[in-house]
Design an enzyme around this catalytic site. Sequence first.
Site, short mmCIF file in Angstrom:
data_model
loop_
_atom_site.label_atom_id
_atom_site.label_comp_id
_atom_site.label_asym_id
_atom_site.label_seq_id
_atom_site.Cartn_x
_atom_site.Cartn_y
_atom_site.Cartn_z
N ASP A 1 0.15 -31.84 -26.51
CA ASP A 1 0.96 -30.75 -25.96
C ASP A 1 0.15 -29.74 -25.16
O ASP A 1 0.45 -28.55 -25.14
CB ASP A 1 1.74 -30.03 -27.08
N GLY B 1 6.02 -36.16 -26.01
CA GLY B 1 7.07 -35.32 -25.46
C GLY B 1 6.45 -34.58 -24.29
O GLY B 1 5.65 -33.67 -24.49
N HIS B 2 6.77 -35.01 -23.08
CA HIS B 2 6.11 -34.50 -21.89
C HIS B 2 7.11 -33.74 -21.03
O HIS B 2 8.06 -34.32 -20.51
CB HIS B 2 5.49 -35.67 -21.10
N THR C 1 10.28 -33.41 -31.55
CA THR C 1 10.91 -33.20 -32.86
C THR C 1 11.46 -31.80 -33.06
O THR C 1 12.15 -31.55 -34.04
CB THR C 1 9.88 -33.46 -33.98
#
Length: 427
Positions: A12, A39-40, A300
């Site tokens: 992240d 998660g980009h 998430t």
Amino acid sequence: MVYVVLGTQWGDEGKAKVIDYFSHQFDYVVRFQGGANAGHTVHVGEKKFVFHLIPSGILHEKTQVVIGNGVVLDPVCLLEEMESISREVSFEGRLWISNKAHLVLPYHKWLDAAKEKKAKNPIGTTLRGIGPAYADKVERLGIRLGDLFLSEGDLTSRLEKAYEVKAFLLQKYYGMDVPMTIEEILREILQYREKLAPYVTDTERLLQKAAAERRNILFEGAQGTLLDVDFGTYPFVTSSNTVAPYALVGSGLGLVDVANVVGITKAYCTRVGEGPFPTELKDSTGEFLRKQGGEYGSTTGRPRRCGWFDVVITRYAIGVNGVSEIFLTKLDVLDGLDEIKVAVGYEIERNGQRERLDYPPQSWEELEQCKPIYVTLPGWKGKTAGVKRYFQLPSEAQHYIEFLEMQLGRKISYISVGQDRTDVIER
Ligand code: GDP
Ligand code: IMO
Ligand code: MG
């Protein structure tokens, strides 16, 4: 030219923003490891895109994107992701997926959840089935994307081999029901076959040809160096190699010259999930960083743990990746702090003696006992958010950047001061 762009912390770091920023100069953007645990996030004007499997280069029309063999591919997630951006982008002739990528199947996700639930010290995984899918790969029980095109009989016999052990484990060891029969799984995966067929190919061959033609290739790292299965804070890691050299293994490009390894480094640290984090702040400053930085998991939604910049782990990451320059992100999040701390070493007690470390210890147990040695730098009153030129930054912010450069021994060539594509200072 071949670039590898990856995170030097616990994920992240803002990799997607950086990859989107670089993408217009590249013909191919390639994911080489990890899966839908990533998660980009990319912001373009008012629009926000969150990618889990599709490389972040997809937003640039002329760029082709590749999901390499090193990725574990959840077809349900991929199809949903494609659907969600199908109005914005086209995939025909632009998206290529390795026929050698292993599939994440429903039983991998069941096992991920069952293991986490039963564990005394859970990892805090994303529950995307990543660990069990990579375990199947090395255990030689995996099903690869190309296998979907086998005869139904051959595919069933592979599936049986993989499924039987899982069903046994789930029922007998984890005391769980098995939610789907093998026939139901087979029926489900056959549905993906047609939808994915146009994109499946020998991506290694495609990339080798591109490299031979001197096309520009950018590798998009997922997770971060401290989550690497070899070099991370094991066992609180993900199940793939996240480091730069794996870009070649995870894509089949061979040992070509990599022109540049860009380390994406956040101006402070975050971590999601469990595991040691020496500079973690469990106080109001940690809360400040979380709030200012919007530090909630893109996959998430979990709040991210926040803390000060850690030179020890970043220097370590520079070493194991061969980072040549740094792209510092989220500097603007520090706007408004009176002072800013940077960990330049650790202190640990061993056999009753206090020792100073400038390299992370091998075990997570020892890393957890490390106390950071901080240098305190002044914060700044003005804003860095949205600033376009280096000399326009408050002098204390320039000092912070130059202090980090000196500690890390690498140039900070780019500074990101906001989430938008355009919020980048080039030095
Ligand atoms: P990745 O997994 O490394 O791609 O990073 P994530 O997308 O999970 O998290 C980074 C978050 O920070 C995203 O919401 C980005 O939009 C945001 N971001 C990236 N760079 C900056 C920056 O320089 N300033 C601010 N304020 N936000 C940023
Ligand atoms: P991006 O690419 C941050 C963490 C999980 C957990 C550990 C193992 O967005 O930076 P896994 O599901 O991979 O088995 O979980 O790794 N983790 C990440 N943390 N960013 C990520 O990806 C992550 N992918 C996995 O929180 O601690
Ligand atoms: Mg992320």
